[in-house]
Write an enzyme that holds these catalytic residues in place. Structure first.
Site, short mmCIF file in Angstrom:
data_model
loop_
_atom_site.label_atom_id
_atom_site.label_comp_id
_atom_site.label_asym_id
_atom_site.label_seq_id
_atom_site.Cartn_x
_atom_site.Cartn_y
_atom_site.Cartn_z
CE LYS A 252 -3.50 1.61 2.68
NZ LYS A 252 -4.80 1.98 4.50
CB SER B 246 -7.65 3.44 3.68
OG SER B 246 -7.33 2.75 3.29
CB SER C 52 -8.25 0.48 5.95
OG SER C 52 -8.74 1.90 5.91
#
Lengths: 499, 494
Positions: free
Chosen positions: B89, B164, B188
């Site tokens: 990420k 996210s 997330s």
């Protein structure tokens, strides 16, 4: 300052002093600390506030701060907390400073000082830990340079109660705090290097009033001299306003040392909202009893204890204060006194003298150190630690004076030469045969020659001109190269001239 | 394209299996990397490309793969993730590889250091394939707040992948990496794992160092793995977990022996079903899939018992005070001075430089949360907002402590719905509400896991959420493995 201002108005002063802690690495990272390194060479992701970097607290800084807290008699919080103080400025790369807010490490305590021949205690509100900011340099045009070497250096902020009542006392407070942190070995506290910095809150109230007046905060005071000058200036500024029927505005003012004035930085309405909140990256700062006990046991002799000891030795309060406020000078004195005692011990086999210290010897040493040697060092801008005359050397010289082996005049000359060459003073005395002539036979022989060589003056003296004795003593001293014991010379001359 | 047929390139294998084959010489790390690079390139040519990656480090990955293959040829052991290509990420800081947190304000920033979790993955033999899209600064629940545009869900390209960590979830689900790391501040990892049909674990707060994770909300953020199997999640967690001298909030606890716990089964396990998590508002198809997973656990010998977490209803409010407050502080460092994008011209005043850098650099959702947080921390408001929210947080944590007196693990839906359509969340509050089932776990600092347990009628994946005691990730992977075996999902996104 004109005294009538102070007759009408009583200054009320509180001080906030930042002191850099002498640690090898920064408060929240392993980045090194050094003065004068190339710009931005002492950084790492934490210091630069890079995304993803996290602070980890330097336990050494905690120990230093706890030692200071113990030395001033503060209460040490067993659990304190770091908080973030937010403001935007390029010297603060995270956009916040890690500080302490509502749970500081130390609360209470006092700084003791000597001012105007009196001992005083200024109470402390708190001592908290925080990190220093970087440094901005504004160049011509629109360019500013940012150096983050200083960023993240651990600081303690020492906040006083509004207990200070004069500019002189504020300066003395700074000297006492300076001495304290130097004794503790927790900071170099060199104001010229920014290792110790002062903000002052100043207000005036009519003499006899108890309520506080409106205060102004003075920032950027960066020398002991400026502490006094800046506060005196502020007292006069406020007195002028109040005497003219005006009101003092609550504001932050920036002291300009070069110009000797201050300018308004921001008013109360522009006061920043720092949005303090506990730093979630740092756990509660826990100090256990064992740590505190260990640090307490390791405390050195503190300045006020030294002052008491020196006064008890027989020194005047002001001399003791001079030796107290400068740790190196005090240490020099102690070493010299020790050497004096040792030498006396060897010479006389008098253990008691070495042990108790001799009041006269101590005073004499203090006079030579503070009056003569320190004068020379100050003149040349040399540190006490770099003195060419060692404590043992000074002690030996002063002993020669105290024991009437050399005169004070010769001693001054020897000290100057020792200072210039680095040679031991007593070695100079021996090599050049400067010991006083105390042999009555030798002096009497000289005296006869002088009297015989000056029959006219001898006759006048005998005829009643007593003050001619000085002439004969002078002649004799000259003939002896200054080495004749003056008391003995005068005695023998008087006898000869009378006979 | 490489010579290997699409299904022969090892790209759908689990990370653990990839490492085993690479170490055994059955497959080279280079072939795995080339296979993924080819698949990523193929997806990029698709007009409805997933957009999972923001940056693919093709050269770096190939060089690293060759080095690992050479090490194996020499007889060295590159570690338990030997040759496994991983996706990170883009809030995870990577040395020499651009890191932007999906924000314009960090465009072009190349970090000079690796975060701890990334460094540990590399040390275990993993290969960093690239950086995945996410909501800007991890603020969002659908990956629609990335400055570079949304990511599509591999199961239905008109739908969001969740957020996210949407890019990481999509990359794992679409076979574009061996495994991935995400971060979880309020769900997330777990929610996009559920939306994309992969396994995602948010470890206990402090279990994995946050050093090198671009902070959103420091007291809630946690890095965790996203993978195609429970075993992979166990393996990656073992590697990245452990105390770190760079993170004062990392916990000094023995490394979790998660792979050893995998096959413990569910017999005797007491599974708590928090009634507040099954209340009205959960989509019936989601509820049905979750119910099937609970049946699998019961069939394996677990006992399900109702529990109550009465302060759950305050979690959303507490979270949306605490997280924005911390975010407003954490994002202060993006000032255009030293890294990232600087706005305004050279003649601008300092204030204008800040205004332009931040005004142009941050997206709308990030600005919204900075404003919320700035308001909450204003002088005089701290007690009413941040402090009050922290008190609520303590009550929420106490609910969990009490529940765990009676049960070993809690099971619940991950989110009230499966993946929604791109652009469907009209109002920020609706998106915030979608986090309602995942936030409390972060507020209490507990480990939480999402494991695929079925599909909606429309073919969208649904995950089962498992929540455990602090530091008890072992029970989560053990229960998740039972569900994984029982659900036996063999579908791949088209």
């Amino acid at each position: 300052m004109s005294d009538d201002v102070l007759d009408r108005w009583e200054p009320v002063i509180g001080l906030e002093v930042h002191v850099q802690l002498a640690t090898a690495s920064k408060a929240f990272s392993s980045s090194a600390i050094a003065f004068g390194a190339p710009p931005n060479s002492l950084t790492d992701p934490v210091v630069l506030g890079l995304p993803g970097a996290l602070p980890v607290f330097n336990r050494r800084a905690l120990e230093h701060a706890v030692r200071l807290g113990l030395a001033v008699g503060a209460t040490i919080r067993r659990r304190s907390r770091f908080a973030r103080k937010h403001y935007f400025y390029p010297d603060s790369p995270k956009g916040y400073q890690i500080s302490q807010y509502d749970e500081p490490l130390c609360e209470g305590g006092a700084i003791e000082l000597v001012c105007g021949g009196q001992r005083r205690a200024v109470r402390l509100t708190r001592i908290h830990l925080e990190e220093d900011a970087g440094k901005n340099t504004h160049t011509a045009g629109t360019t500013s340079l940012v150096d983050l070497n200083r960023c993240g250096v651990p600081l303690v902020e020492v906040v006083s109660e509004p207990d200070v009542r004069s500019a002189e006392e504020a300066a003395e407070y700074m000297r006492a705090l300076h001495a304290l942190v130097r004794y503790l070995g927790i900071s170099e506290a060199d104001m010229e290097k920014g290792q110790m910095r002062c903000d002052a809150n100043v207000s005036l109230r009519p003499r006899g009033a108890t309520a506080y007046g409106t205060r102004a905060e003075l920032k950027n005071i960066n020398s002991f001299r400026f502490v006094q000058k800046a506060i005196e200036h502020e007292i006069l500024r406020q007195a002028r306003i109040l005497d003219g029927g005006g009101t003092v505005v609550q504001e932050t003012r920036l002291w300009d040392g070069a110009a000797g004035t201050s300018q308004s930085l921001r008013g109360k309405e522009e006061a920043l909202d720092y949005r303090y909140f506990p730093d979630p990256d740092l756990p509660v700062l826990v100090v256990d009893d064992a740590t505190i006990d260990g640090l307490r046991a390791g405390l050195p002799e503190l300045p006020m204890a030294r002052l008491d000891r020196l006064v008890a030795l027989g020194l005047a309060l002001d001399d003791a204060r001079t030796l107290m406020v400068d740790r190196d000078l005090g240490d020099y004195f102690d070493a010299a006194l020790q050497a004096r005692g040792d030498a006396a011990l060897q010479a006389r086999g008098d253990a008691a003298l070495a042990a108790r210290g001799d009041a006269a010897a101590a005073r004499s040493l203090a006079n030579w150190l503070v009056g003569d040697l320190l004068g020379a060092l100050n003149r040349d801008g040399r540190a006490v630690a770099d003195s060419p005359v060692t404590p043992a050397g000074l002690a030996a010289l002063v002993r020669l004076v105290d024991d009437d082996v050399i005169s004070g005049k010769i001693a001054k000359d020897v000290l100057a030469r020792a200072y210039a060459s680095g040679e031991a003073p007593d070695a100079i005395v021996e090599r050049e045969g400067l010991r006083q002539i105390t042999d009555a036979g030798a002096i009497e022989a000289l005296a006869r020659q002088i009297v015989e060589a000056n029959p006219k003056q001898a006759a006048q003296y005998r005829g009643g001109k007593d003050n001619l004795l000085g002439f004969f003593v002078g002649q004799l001293m000259k003939a002896s190269g200054g080495k004749a014991n003056p008391q003995l010379a005068s005695e023998l001359l008087r006898k000869l001239l009378a006979g | 394209m490489t010579a290997a047929a699409p299904d022969d390139d090892g790209c759908w294998l689990s990370a653990a299996e990839q490492a085993r084959q690479v170490k055994a010489g059955a497959r080279t790390a280079r072939a795995l990397v080339d296979g993924y690079l080819a698949r990523i390139a193929a997806d990029d040519r698709d007009p409805r490309r997933l957009g999972a990656y923001l940056h693919v480090d093709a050269d770096g990955a190939r060089a690293r793969a060759d080095a690992i293959d050479a090490a194996i040829a020499r007889g060295d052991d590159p570690g338990p993730l030997a040759g496994v290509p991983v996706a990170l990420k883009d809030v995870l800081v990577t040395e020499g590889v651009p890191t932007t947190a999906s924000s314009k304000i960090l465009a072009g920033w190349v970090p000079p250091y690796d975060g701890t979790a990334v460094a540990r993955l590399r040390a275990a033999g993993a290969i960093v394939l690239g950086k995945t899209s996410c909501d800007e600064f991890a603020m969002g629940s659908a990956n629609e707040h990335a400055a570079t545009g949304p990511v599509r869900n591999p199961w239905d390209r008109d739908r969001v992948p969740g957020g996210s960590s949407g890019g990481s979830a999509a990359a794992v689900a679409a076979g574009l990496c061996g495994a991935a790391l995400g971060t979880d501040t309020g769900g997330s990892i777990r929610q996009p794992a559920s939306f994309c049909g992969v396994v995602g674990l948010k470890p206990t707060y402090g279990r994995v160092s946050r050093y090198g994770a671009i902070a959103y909300a420091s007291s809630l953020d946690q890095i965790g793995p996203m993978a195609r199997t429970v075993e992979d999640v166990a393996l990656l967690t073992e590697i990245i977990a452990g105390v770190d001298p760079h993170d004062a909030t990392s916990i000094d606890a023995p490394a979790p022996a998660l792979r050893a716990a995998l096959d413990g089964g569910a017999r005797g396990l007491r599974v708590g079903l928090p009634e507040e998590y099954f209340a009205a508002g959960v989509d019936p198809e989601v509820a049905a899939a979750v119910e099937r997973a609970l049946a699998i656990l019961r069939d394996a010998g677990a006992e399900t018992v109702p529990v109550s977490l009465p302060h759950t209803r305050y979690a959303l409010a507490a979270y949306y005070v605490i997280a924005p407050a911390e975010a407003s502080s954490n994002l202060s460092r993006y000032d255009g001075v030293r890294f990232g994008r600087r706005g305004g011209d050279r003649q601008a005043s300092l204030l204008d430089m800040y205004r332009h850098s931040r005004g142009d650099g941050f997206g709308a959702e990030v600005k919204r949360r900075i404003m919320l947080g700035t308001f909450a921390l204003r002088s005089g408001y701290y007690d009413a907002y941040y402090k009050k929210a922290q008190q609520v947080r303590a009550l929420i944590a106490r609910d969990f402590t009490r529940a765990f007196d009676d049960v070993d693990v809690l099971a619940a839906p991950v989110a009230p719905t499966a993946a929604w359509r791109l652009g469907a969340m009209a109002h920020p509050i609706d998106e915030y509400r979608a986090d309602v089932l995942t936030l409390a776990c972060n507020l209490a600092g507990l480990p939480g896991l999402s494991v695929p347990c079925g599909f909606t009628g429309g073919g969208l994946p649904v995950g089962l959420q498992l929540l455990g005691r602090p530091l008890d990730e072992a029970t989560l992977v053990r229960a998740a493995r039972v569900v994984e075996r029982g659900a036996a999902i063999d579908r791949r996104p088209a």
